[in-house]
Design an enzyme around this catalytic site. Structure first.
Site, mmCIF file in Angstrom:
data_model
loop_
_atom_site.group_PDB
_atom_site.id
_atom_site.type_symbol
_atom_site.label_atom_id
_atom_site.label_comp_id
_atom_site.label_asym_id
_atom_site.label_seq_id
_atom_site.Cartn_x
_atom_site.Cartn_y
_atom_site.Cartn_z
ATOM 1 N N SER A 151 10.177 6.285 4.291
ATOM 2 C CA SER A 151 9.562 4.965 4.264
ATOM 3 C C SER A 151 8.607 4.846 5.438
ATOM 4 C CB SER A 151 10.638 3.876 4.346
ATOM 5 O OG SER A 151 11.164 3.863 5.656
ATOM 6 N N LYS A 152 7.948 3.700 5.498
ATOM 7 C CA LYS A 152 6.979 3.494 6.573
ATOM 8 C C LYS A 152 7.661 3.531 7.936
ATOM 9 C CE LYS A 152 3.605 1.581 3.644
ATOM 10 N NZ LYS A 152 3.075 0.506 2.881
ATOM 11 N N ARG A 153 8.932 3.188 7.929
ATOM 12 C CA ARG A 153 9.711 3.214 9.168
ATOM 13 C C ARG A 153 9.753 4.618 9.774
ATOM 14 N NH1 ARG A 153 15.043 4.645 9.192
ATOM 15 N NH2 ARG A 153 15.256 4.776 6.940
ATOM 16 N N VAL A 175 0.860 -1.183 0.000
ATOM 17 C CA VAL A 175 0.000 0.000 0.000
ATOM 18 C C VAL A 175 0.895 1.231 0.000
ATOM 19 C CG1 VAL A 175 -1.850 1.207 1.204
ATOM 20 C CG2 VAL A 175 -1.696 -1.285 1.321
#
Ligand code: GLU
Length: 469
Positions: free
Chosen positions: A243-245, A13
């Site tokens: 990033s999602k991090r 996603v």
């Protein structure tokens, strides 16, 4: 005719930064009365995540990005890519490669050891026609590779990054068609951008090293090259690629958390493009009017959630009480009568960062709370016995006020009388009341809050604190 495309891979996603690419493409197309093509690049079968496609579509819809054509799935167009790869083999621009994975990795290891650039050594380019025929007849697994020129440079003038050149001898003979007969990204993207009549390829800068490979493919096919621009990459606060991090979530997640579409659009828009001092709230329509590809910057923007919070709070403050009511009502985690919510909203609206924040205020309006005694004492700045006495005086003072006169300004007057009576400072007394009534240090204005809580609740909570002390 301007035609752009957004070409996500359904391998997860997309977070909000990736959705920015779709937003810029859409706005650019709208601005130029152009068209927006949606293409799903699903040829990397190993990394495919089937549940990501519906989410990608839902994100575009939520933002208001309507595609004019598509979604086209590359996996449904395999024959087209296969035919095009064969065409290049026939014209001598590409060749079959039968090398096994073992051979390729041994070759790469040897190159690494020598300190040479890892690249295909072109063993299969030397095969005779008869040898190729035999291998094909034997159905030996194979790929098709592009024959990249040994000399010269490939360059283009990037709409955002300016002139860019790559030396051809640094470019490996790219695989175009994989042994599973799926195209690689490079073949798929070039064939589709050409067949879908894309006029402007606008994508993130992380694709820049792929562009010379694509340009060589356009050359090999003899096709005109679209205009190309690469948006700056969004960085996390630590300057690594976002990033999602870093806590970057998808637009759908933010909507769930109580962020609204317009602030999300505004936040995305300013990630790489600017307008005045980047403080104006935008929506799609405004952005279409203002957007200018020339104002997209080269410099990599930093993702800062504080800005999203700022825009969201600002947007909420611009809503009418009625509009806000409709938006927060479905998000209540507490049972609360409409009339009560109506009276609370004006008190708390300026403190909401997200719609869900409404719940932060509701525990003491809707439920029954027990204020922590240590907090009351600590915030009063007095000792326990003094707080007990003052609370006792407070309870009787407010009890004298009739329910019919239970209004902010009357309550405030009583509060000031109490300051005289106790000899405490405003801060000491009001903080003691605030914490006793809500269990919190930060709340809406004290007497407005007391008006909404009503005489019974106020008396019950003050009395409870008094007795417990
Ligand atoms: N499929 C690529 C992606 O996932 C598209 C890159 C491009 O726009 O060419 O972003």
């Amino acid at each position: 005719m301007v035609r752009v495309r957004f070409a996500p891979s359904p391998t997860g996603v997309p977070h909000i930064g990736n959705t920015r690419t779709a937003l810029y493409n859409y706005v650019f197309a709208q601005k130029n009365q152009g068209q927006f093509v949606l293409r799903i690049e699903d040829t990397d079968r190993a990394r495919l995540q089937p549940d990501s496609l519906p989410k990608i579509l839902a994100i575009l819809k939520a933002v208001g990005i309507a595609w004019d054509e598509g979604p086209f799935a590359q996996s449904e167009r395999l024959k087209i890519y296969q035919d095009h790869a064969e065409k290049l083999v026939k014209s001598g621009k590409a060749y079959y490669c039968f090398c096994t994975q073992e051979r390729l990795s041994a070759m790469r290891k040897a190159q690494q050891k020598r300190g040479a650039l890892p690249r295909y050594d072109r063993r299969c380019l030397k095969l005779t026609r008869a040898q190729v025929k035999t291998q094909l007849a034997k159905r030996t697994p194979h790929v098709i590779r592009l024959k990249v020129p040994d000399t010269g440079e490939t360059s283009w003038v990037d709409l955002i990054q300016g002139k860019i050149s790559f030396k051809n001898n640094q470019i490996d003979d790219q695989v175009l068609l994989k042994s599973d007969q799926f195209p690689t990204y490079h073949l798929g993207v070039v064939v589709d951008d050409h067949l879908m009549k894309v006029s402007h390829i606008l994508r993130g800068v992380e694709w820049i090293s792929s562009t010379p490979k694509h340009l060589l493919l356009y050359q090999a096919f003899g096709w005109p090259v679209p205009k190309i621009g690469h948006f700056p990459v969004i960085l996390g606060p630590d300057h690594a690629k976002l990033s999602k991090r870093h806590g970057a979530k998808s637009v759908l997640d933010y909507l769930d958390e109580g962020y609204l579409v317009e602030p999300l659009i505004t936040f995305m828009a300013y990630l790489g493009w600017s307008h005045n001092d980047n403080s104006e709230l935008l929506n799609l329509k405004k952005l279409v009017k203002l957007f200018d590809l020339k104002k997209v910057q080269k410099q990599n923007p930093i993702f800062d959630l504080k800005k999203l919070n700022y825009f969201n709070a600002k947007y909420i403050r611009q809503l009418s009480n009625q509009e806000l009511f409709a938006l927060v009502k479905p998000r209540l985690k507490f049972k609360l009568a409409d009339a009560k919510l109506t009276s609370i909203l004006p008190l708390v609206r300026d403190r909401l960062v997200t719609l869900n924040d409404i719940n932060l205020f509701l525990d003491y309006f809707a439920g029954d709370i027990k204020a922590p005694l240590d907090l009351i004492v600590a915030q009063s700045g007095k000792d326990r016995a003094a707080v007990k006495t003052a609370l006792g005086q407070t309870v009787s003072a407010f009890a004298k006020n009739s329910a019919a006169d239970w209004q902010e300004k009357n309550l405030e007057k009583i509060g000031h009388d109490l300051i005289e009576l106790t000899g405490w400072t405003t801060k000491e007394l009001f903080m003691t009341l605030r914490v006793s009534l809500t269990g919190k240090v930060a709340t809406p204005p004290l007497f407005a809050l007391m008006e909404v809580l009503g005489p019974e609740v106020v008396s019950r909570r003050l009395q409870a604190a008094h007795e417990a002390l």
